[in-house]
Scaffold this motif. Structure first.
Motif, PDB file in Angstrom:
ATOM      1  N   PHE B 406       0.830  -1.207   0.000  1.00 34.78           N
ATOM      2  CA  PHE B 406       0.000   0.000   0.000  1.00 34.78           C
ATOM      3  C   PHE B 406       0.863   1.256   0.000  1.00 34.78           C
ATOM      4  O   PHE B 406       0.555   2.220  -0.698  1.00 34.78           O
ATOM      5  CB  PHE B 406      -0.945  -0.001   1.199  1.00 34.78           C
ATOM      6  CG  PHE B 406      -2.006   1.055   1.090  1.00 34.78           C
ATOM      7  CD1 PHE B 406      -3.110   0.837   0.292  1.00 34.78           C
ATOM      8  CD2 PHE B 406      -1.870   2.256   1.741  1.00 34.78           C
ATOM      9  CE1 PHE B 406      -4.078   1.817   0.160  1.00 34.78           C
ATOM     10  CE2 PHE B 406      -2.836   3.234   1.615  1.00 34.78           C
ATOM     11  CZ  PHE B 406      -3.945   3.016   0.825  1.00 34.78           C
ATOM     12  N   LEU B 409       2.038   1.732  -3.476  1.00 33.18           N
ATOM     13  CA  LEU B 409       0.998   2.207  -4.381  1.00 33.18           C
ATOM     14  C   LEU B 409       0.694   3.675  -4.148  1.00 33.18           C
ATOM     15  O   LEU B 409       0.630   4.472  -5.076  1.00 33.18           O
ATOM     16  CB  LEU B 409      -0.283   1.383  -4.206  1.00 33.18           C
ATOM     17  CG  LEU B 409      -0.253  -0.018  -4.823  1.00 33.18           C
ATOM     18  CD1 LEU B 409      -1.547  -0.735  -4.528  1.00 33.18           C
ATOM     19  CD2 LEU B 409      -0.038   0.066  -6.315  1.00 33.18           C
ATOM     20  N   ILE B 410       0.546   4.024  -2.876  1.00 32.56           N
ATOM     21  CA  ILE B 410       0.130   5.401  -2.616  1.00 32.56           C
ATOM     22  C   ILE B 410       1.295   6.365  -2.814  1.00 32.56           C
ATOM     23  O   ILE B 410       1.119   7.495  -3.264  1.00 32.56           O
ATOM     24  CB  ILE B 410      -0.515   5.516  -1.225  1.00 32.56           C
ATOM     25  CG1 ILE B 410      -1.490   6.681  -1.219  1.00 32.56           C
ATOM     26  CG2 ILE B 410       0.497   5.670  -0.131  1.00 32.56           C
ATOM     27  CD1 ILE B 410      -2.678   6.432  -0.373  1.00 32.56           C
ATOM     28  N   GLY B 411       2.515   5.878  -2.540  1.00 30.82           N
ATOM     29  CA  GLY B 411       3.673   6.732  -2.748  1.00 30.82           C
ATOM     30  C   GLY B 411       3.985   6.926  -4.222  1.00 30.82           C
ATOM     31  O   GLY B 411       4.547   7.943  -4.625  1.00 30.82           O
ATOM     32  N   PHE B 413       1.665   6.936  -6.493  1.00 28.79           N
ATOM     33  CA  PHE B 413       0.485   7.496  -7.159  1.00 28.79           C
ATOM     34  C   PHE B 413       0.740   8.918  -7.639  1.00 28.79           C
ATOM     35  O   PHE B 413       0.337   9.287  -8.735  1.00 28.79           O
ATOM     36  CB  PHE B 413      -0.713   7.452  -6.218  1.00 28.79           C
ATOM     37  CG  PHE B 413      -2.005   7.660  -6.922  1.00 28.79           C
ATOM     38  CD1 PHE B 413      -2.591   6.624  -7.611  1.00 28.79           C
ATOM     39  CD2 PHE B 413      -2.619   8.895  -6.915  1.00 28.79           C
ATOM     40  CE1 PHE B 413      -3.774   6.816  -8.284  1.00 28.79           C
ATOM     41  CE2 PHE B 413      -3.805   9.094  -7.585  1.00 28.79           C
ATOM     42  CZ  PHE B 413      -4.384   8.053  -8.268  1.00 28.79           C
ATOM     43  N   GLY B 414       1.425   9.700  -6.808  1.00 32.74           N
ATOM     44  CA  GLY B 414       1.725  11.067  -7.215  1.00 32.74           C
ATOM     45  C   GLY B 414       2.658  11.135  -8.419  1.00 32.74           C
ATOM     46  O   GLY B 414       2.305  11.689  -9.454  1.00 32.74           O
ATOM     47  N   VAL B 421      -1.946   2.899 -11.421  1.00 34.44           N
ATOM     48  CA  VAL B 421      -3.281   2.339 -11.651  1.00 34.44           C
ATOM     49  C   VAL B 421      -3.170   0.966 -12.313  1.00 34.44           C
ATOM     50  O   VAL B 421      -3.850   0.014 -11.934  1.00 34.44           O
ATOM     51  CB  VAL B 421      -4.127   3.307 -12.501  1.00 34.44           C
ATOM     52  CG1 VAL B 421      -5.430   2.649 -12.909  1.00 34.44           C
ATOM     53  CG2 VAL B 421      -4.397   4.580 -11.725  1.00 34.44           C
ATOM     54  N   THR B 424      -2.149  -1.634  -9.904  1.00 38.16           N
ATOM     55  CA  THR B 424      -3.226  -2.093  -9.025  1.00 38.16           C
ATOM     56  C   THR B 424      -3.882  -3.358  -9.578  1.00 38.16           C
ATOM     57  O   THR B 424      -4.326  -4.218  -8.820  1.00 38.16           O
ATOM     58  CB  THR B 424      -4.284  -0.988  -8.883  1.00 38.16           C
ATOM     59  OG1 THR B 424      -3.611   0.246  -8.712  1.00 38.16           O
ATOM     60  CG2 THR B 424      -5.158  -1.238  -7.682  1.00 38.16           C
ATOM     61  N   VAL B 427      -2.423  -6.293  -8.217  1.00 43.30           N
ATOM     62  CA  VAL B 427      -2.905  -6.690  -6.888  1.00 43.30           C
ATOM     63  C   VAL B 427      -4.079  -7.653  -7.031  1.00 43.30           C
ATOM     64  O   VAL B 427      -4.180  -8.654  -6.327  1.00 43.30           O
ATOM     65  CB  VAL B 427      -3.339  -5.437  -6.084  1.00 43.30           C
ATOM     66  CG1 VAL B 427      -3.851  -5.840  -4.724  1.00 43.30           C
ATOM     67  CG2 VAL B 427      -2.177  -4.480  -5.950  1.00 43.30           C
ATOM     68  N   VAL B 428      -4.952  -7.335  -7.990  1.00 42.49           N
ATOM     69  CA  VAL B 428      -6.115  -8.193  -8.214  1.00 42.49           C
ATOM     70  C   VAL B 428      -5.672  -9.561  -8.726  1.00 42.49           C
ATOM     71  O   VAL B 428      -6.120 -10.604  -8.256  1.00 42.49           O
ATOM     72  CB  VAL B 428      -7.066  -7.530  -9.225  1.00 42.49           C
ATOM     73  CG1 VAL B 428      -8.219  -8.456  -9.542  1.00 42.49           C
ATOM     74  CG2 VAL B 428      -7.561  -6.212  -8.687  1.00 42.49           C
ATOM     75  N   LEU B 429      -4.755  -9.528  -9.697  1.00 43.79           N
ATOM     76  CA  LEU B 429      -4.314 -10.789 -10.293  1.00 43.79           C
ATOM     77  C   LEU B 429      -3.610 -11.677  -9.274  1.00 43.79           C
ATOM     78  O   LEU B 429      -3.732 -12.896  -9.312  1.00 43.79           O
ATOM     79  CB  LEU B 429      -3.384 -10.508 -11.477  1.00 43.79           C
ATOM     80  CG  LEU B 429      -4.085  -9.971 -12.720  1.00 43.79           C
ATOM     81  CD1 LEU B 429      -3.070  -9.581 -13.776  1.00 43.79           C
ATOM     82  CD2 LEU B 429      -5.027 -11.019 -13.292  1.00 43.79           C
TER      83      LEU B 429
END
Lengths: 731, 501
Positions: B406, B409-411, B413-414, B421, B424, B427-429
């Motif tokens: 996380f 991902l959030i770091g 994102f910027g 994206v 992400t 993450v699902v796969l």
């Protein structure tokens, strides 16, 4: 002591605590002035932090969370008590209660969360428990598959949740830190930010859409609803708790929780509908239609759940926040009751079958309690006055119309008609007519193929364990099963009166307790405690009903935490109209059902075979609009498989091919060097073994490691030369 | 850069203690299997004890500084020195290598893979440990390179001698790939040395002076380093050695390979490539981020297709390391902190997964998913342990994998919105391929061959409980670890930003 006591006890404690929270919250709202914003009770602690990110754990208690808290704790307690009987003797009894309790813990954490991180934590725990519980009888492959399908479908939506949280954090953090002193994960902060007029409209729209994708997955909305009916493979208490009354409303809860984000991002109350309404409306109709062609009683209820979740979404999308939230409340009771009723039938009457056509019928005489509770809940689901569903569902439909969305109101009414009709069909098949199959006392195991998948395992486990193979006829279930049913049916009848709009303001308790008041607050919470040192800027009367006070425009002073919404005025004429529609649905369905199923009217029997158009329609419905085919056959088979195969081919042939080619040419080069530069040292092994790949095939050659050191030496000298060249060029 | 020089003997002791064990082993007669094992066990326990003592003596209030620093003349001719130290980034990895080695030694006590030869096997394990620990403490490029390469040979022999049927192919592929990368890395190191005035190979010195190299040259030097580290990571498209090496390596080799060796590459990025050549790092970042995201998706897709459980875990490593690289090159303090955290997490969870797969293989003599079925029925505890480890790998909130993932991902994102994206989706796969495999292996009715599957033994259970403890504790309360890592990362990011502005 097998663990179930611990589960029941912990759920009961949760219930007591949430009732206490509810009581205190009611006190708080009652003592607040009419036009005052009732500050939620927020407490948070730092969990971990990194680089300015503060991940907290905390609670956010307001009307909405208290309401859902009580629902979750209440239904969980009843379902656990019910499971004591229903799963007695199951081979993974303790495991079941552990997972069920963990689920409730996850859901309660999500409901209470004061920030999106904790929300996500609860959300994911629920997904995991859903996987474990649907696949509880995983010896059967169909159950295991259904579990994976549910998990994966929901997880696909979860990507939206992650992205949505990230977008909101980056967009809101500066504003929330500056104005409220909280991080951009805080639910309260995000809500105020969304209504502050600050947000960039693209960012908030994308965030709202991303979050809504997660809701579509979790709450079984079109087009990701296909996992929910399959999830019925789980034990019935699981269907009752997770897949009808609590977990699946998590998506609805998210929309209600972060309502300002959706309100602004998707332009709720704007003209012409929005994404939430459209998805909700489609879901209502398509899933209600599917409920007509199901023979499995739980699947009827599953599609009904999907359809009712569609109503909630429709309501939220149309600005009917309170009716939608109220529908979460009432729906939980009557739908849990219906599912537990279906479980009661399969447990005691139909020999663990859920097939209405083959194994049920005429059960009203042998199962009076189950029958009465079922009828009450059905009437509530259909929205008949004065049952609870009327007060919530009719309010949704009414408010949708009142906010100017006439088309959607008609969809809602059509949905109500269909609901009444398919529930009448199910009721008729189950409780009326002649007993068939297992309900008629036929103790056949042959018909199990058509049953819900878990029946076979259940029959071996729990059933034979406690009934030890006695040739028993259908009978009423024990007290552990009927008492939860009775409690739930009382609530299915009575809970609507908590917000009985027809009887005037004094009856609208939910409006007082739950709905956040849309007023501007000059926030000073970071200097004082919550609820204190609030300066309320009372808007004057004219402004208070225009959208600008706490609508999408910037509040003049302070901040807003909830958008300004209006409530439709209750009119008996409108209510009568929807009542007539519901009764029409019931009557029509009753006549058709009795003619088709009991009297075997030759004009109706086999109609779908005779009339081509009807046949096609029926086939279309039976195949669930071919959505599963689309996902599993077309998307996965013809798109994902080739991609995966291509990726693997690329890996084996291109990437490794380059490697092998490189090794090959290095070897050739070294061979050339040996032969031409130093003729006398012709290394036979180098010449003979033509390629690297070949040497791999013949594998165990004793000189391999020797060659490696040759390569090493070669590469190192190349490196040294390369370094020199680089340095020389650049100086 | 400020450095703390107290207790500067500690790191050398911790790093070279295993070598003492190796010497002892060499002196022992071949036949005494039991004492060979005891020596190896006690050596690795002693090493971990020193490691834990180091962690206790580490001054956490100054985690951004190099501590326990020793700086002695070593090879004066090329101005290379024996310069070592740890900070908040290297300490967790240094410690992790010791924990994993001890656990692997314990596992090996009764599981020396065929063809036996415990003396050689344990010696290699201990040499490996010295190499890994040394890489994490080296503060001199030549020293780093020596340790980096020292790791290569034991692993090569471990795969080549104790591996599966295609061990020759796999070990040579592993060796060649890494040598190729190392060669380019060495070119880059030498170029760096000459371009900064041929003064010193010391990393702090180069960090201070690396910025003065012209941008174009920086970019080339960086490219060389990148390939060297990327092969080790391994990043797409340099990853094809990994599945073969993992599949052919003995369980012990796979665990160490996944848990520690792969981190040498990502650690190299954070320790060397980023701070010395910040301008080039900035220039390359978008492309490397792209490769990382391709790796995430590609690894996940390839993992979904695998029929061999071990190969599946290997490809999942490609995907996970893609996340780490994505975070590293997002160049924000959250993302880099997340990346370092994820290095540790991936080490624990994938190490544990390989161990579990090894246990399955040992019991059933197959890793084919299709051959396995209904194991949860006969071995519920085994299945439970597997579930927790798998969920940690999937990144379920509340377990360790989530924290790092996380943050990354959030770091990211910027700085790299769209890459993030797409990531992400990875993450699902991850949930798909792991749960699907789990379901095929553990669910269903066991057939005859699987119904005699043995439950976890006590020793295996104790072994796994160490992994589970790390997974759960650092998932629920990651604060202590993050607080250690973060100051160093913040200092690093400040340096990079200062240089590129």
């Amino acid at each position: 002591m097998k663990g179930s006591e611990l589960g029941v006890l912990s759920m009961f404690s949760s219930l007591v605590l949430s009732a206490g929270a509810g009581y205190q919250w009611i006190q708080r709202t009652n003592s607040a002035a009419e036009e005052q914003f009732v500050e939620p009770v927020i407490k948070s602690w730092s969990w971990w932090r990194s680089g300015g990110f503060d991940f907290g754990i905390g609670q956010h208690i307001d009307g909405l969370s208290v309401l859902v808290l009580i629902v979750v704790a209440f239904i969980s307690t009843l379902v656990q008590i019910y499971s004591l009987e229903y799963l007695r003797g199951d081979r993974r009894y303790t495991h079941f209660f552990a997972a069920l309790t963990l689920f409730s813990g996850g859901m309660l954490a999500m409901v209470l969360a004061d920030n999106m991180m904790l929300f996500l934590l609860g959300w994911e725990i629920m997904g995991l428990c859903s996987f474990m519980l649907i696949g509880h009888w995983w010896e059967n492959d169909a159950n295991a598959r259904a579990a994976l399908k549910a998990f994966f479908t929901v997880r696909t939506g979860d990507a939206g949740l992650l992205v949505g949280i990230a977008i909101l954090y980056f967009s809101a953090n500066d504003w929330t830190q500056e104005n409220l002193g909280v991080s951009g994960f805080s639910i309260r902060g995000i809500s105020a930010w969304a209504l502050s007029g600050e947000p960039n409209s693209t960012a908030i729209t994308i965030a709202a859409i991303a979050l809504f994708i997660a809701c579509i997955g979790k709450s079984g909305q079109f087009p990701l609803h296909t996992w929910l009916p399959d999830a019925m493979a789980g034990p019935t208490p699981v269907s009752s708790l997770l897949h009808s009354s609590t977990m699946v409303v998590a998506g609805v809860y998210l929309v209600a929780r972060l309502y300002p984000v959706f309100f602004v991002g998707l332009d709720i109350l704007g003209s012409g509908g929005n994404l939430i309404m459209i998805i909700g409306a489609i879901t209502i109709v398509i899933s209600a239609a599917l409920a007509f062609v199901q023979n499995d009683i739980k699947r009827v209820l599953a599609y009904s759940t999907v359809s009712q979740l569609g109503y909630m979404m429709l309501g939220l999308g149309a600005g009917a926040w309170l009716p939608a939230v109220f529908h979460i409340f009432t729906h939980a009771f009557f739908k849990a009751c219906l599912f537990l009723g279906a479980g009661s039938i399969s447990h005691s009457a139909s020999h663990h079958s859920f097939d209405m056509k083959h194994d049920m019928g005429g059960l009203r005489k042998v199962m009076p309690i189950t029958f009465v509770t079922w009828i009450i809940s059905t009437l509530a689901l259909c929205g008949v006055f004065p049952f609870s569903g009327f007060f919530s569902k009719d309010e949704i439909i009414d408010n949708v119309g009142n906010n100017g969305y006439n088309t959607f109101m008609i969809v809602g009414l059509v949905g109500a008609f269909m609901t009444a009709a398919y529930m009448t069909r199910a009721t008729y098949l189950t409780f009326f007519g002649e007993p068939r199959g297992a309900s008629a006392g036929e103790n056949s195991h042959d018909s199990h193929d058509s049953h819900d998948a878990h029946a076979t395992v259940a029959a071996h486990d729990s059933h034979d364990a406690h009934d030890s193979g006695a040739a028993h006829g259908p009978h009423e279930s024990g007290l552990l099963i009927t008492i939860p049913l009775m409690i739930l049916s009382v609530l299915a009848l009575g809970s609507g009166f908590l917000n009985a709009t027809p009887f005037g303001e004094n009856w609208e308790r939910m409006k007082l307790w739950v709905e956040p008041r849309a007023v501007e607050v000059i926030d000073a919470t970071h200097s004082g405690g919550p609820g204190e040192s609030l300066v309320i800027n009372l808007p004057n009367a004219e402004e208070s009903h225009s959208k600008s006070v706490c609508g999408s425009a910037t509040p003049a002073d302070g901040v807003c935490f909830a958008p300004q919404l209006q409530h439709a005025k209750f009119k008996w004429s409108k209510a009568m109209m929807s009542m007539v529609i519901v009764f029409l649905g019931m009557a029509l369905s009753w006549i058709l059902s009795s003619r088709l199923f009991t009297k075997r009217d030759p004009r109706l029997v086999g109609l779908t075979q005779r009339v081509k158009v009807l046949g096609l329609g029926h086939k279309f419905l039976v195949n669930k609009y071919y959505l599963d085919v689309l996902y599993e056959k077309i998307i996965v088979r013809s798109i994902a498989y080739p991609i995966a195969n291509a990726a693997y081919w690329f890996n084996q042939n291109i990437l490794d091919g380059i490697l092998h080619g490189f090794a090959n040419s290095t070897r050739k080069l070294s061979g050339w060097v040996y032969q031409n530069i130093d003729q006398r040292v012709v290394d036979a092994t180098v010449n003979n073994s033509a390629t690297f790949t070949k040497s791999v095939g013949t594998a165990a050659q004793p000189t391999q490691s020797g060659k490696v050191s040759q390569y090493g030496a070669l590469l190192f000298s190349a490196a040294a030369i390369g370094a020199l060249v680089l340095v020389i060029i650049n100086t | 850069m400020n450095m703390l020089q107290e207790n500067n003997w500690l790191l050398s002791l911790g790093t070279f203690l295993p070598m003492v064990g190796v010497v002892l082993l060499m002196l022992m007669p071949k036949a005494q299997d039991k004492s060979v094992k005891l020596v190896a066990l006690f050596t690795s326990i002693a090493t971990l004890a020193v490691g834990i003592y180091t962690a206790f003596r580490f001054d956490f209030d100054q985690a951004e500084k190099m501590q326990f620093v020793a700086n002695e003349t070593w090879i004066a001719v090329i101005k290379s020195s024996y310069f070592i130290g740890v900070d908040g980034i290297s300490l967790p990895l240094y410690l992790l290598s010791m924990v994993i080695t001890l656990l692997v030694v314990i596992y090996s006590l009764d599981h020396v893979p065929s063809p036996g030869k415990p003396k050689a096997f344990f010696s290699l394990l201990l040499v490996l440990q010295t190499g890994m620990a040394g890489t994490f403490i080296a503060q001199d490029l030549i020293l780093f390179f020596v340790f980096f390469e020292l790791v290569l040979l034991p692993m090569f022999f471990m795969i080549g001698v104790w591996g599966g049927e295609q061990r020759q192919y796999a070990s040579i592929k592993f060796f060649l790939y890494t040598m190729f990368g190392s060669a380019l890395m060495l070119v880059a190191f030498l170029a760096l040395f000459f371009k900064t005035g041929a003064e010193s190979f010391s990393i702090p010195y180069l960090i201070e002076n690396g910025g003065s190299i012209g941008k174009n040259i920086q970019i080339w030097i960086f490219a060389g380093m990148f390939v060297g580290f990327a092969v080790k990571v391994p990043m797409f498209p340099f990853h094809t050695w990994l599945p073969d090496a993992h599949t052919q390596a003995p369980t012990q080799g796979s665990v160490i390979l996944a848990a520690i060796l792969l981190k040498l590459g990502t650690y190299g990025f954070v320790r060397i490539a980023l701070p010395i050549l910040p301008t080039a790092a900035r220039e390359w970042a978008p492309y490397i981020g792209g490769l990382a995201v391709i790796g995430i998706i590609y690894g996940a897709i390839a993992a979904t297709m695998q029929r061999d459980l071990k190969r599946l875990v290997a490809y999942s490593s490609v995907a996970h390391l893609g996340f780490i690289v994505l975070g590293t090159f997002a160049l924000s303090s959250q993302a880099v902190t997340g990346a370092v955290m994820q290095m540790v997490n991936h080490g624990v969870s994938t190490g544990a997964l390989f161990l579990l797969v090894g246990m399955i293989y040992e019991r059933r003599h197959t890793r084919e998913i299709a051959e396995l079925r209904g194991l949860q029925h006969v071995a519920p505890i085994f299945a439970g342990v597997f579930t927790v480890v798998m969920l940690s790998s999937v990144g379920l909130p509340g377990l360790n994998g989530f924290v790092g993932e996380f943050l990354i991902l959030i770091g990211s994102f910027g700085p790299a919105r769209w890459w993030t994206v797409v990531a992400t989706v990875g993450v699902v796969l991850a949930a798909l391929y792991l749960l699907w495999a789990y379901q095929r292996v553990f669910h269903g009715e066991p057939d005859e061959a699987n119904s005699s599957f043995k439950e976890l033994t006590l020793r295996e259970g104790l072994l796994m409980s160490v992994f589970l403890a790390i997974i759960v504790v650092s998932g629920i309360y990651p604060k202590p670890i993050l607080d250690r890592i973060e100051p160093s990362v913040v200092a690093l990011i400040e340096h990079v930003e200062g240089q590129t502005k």
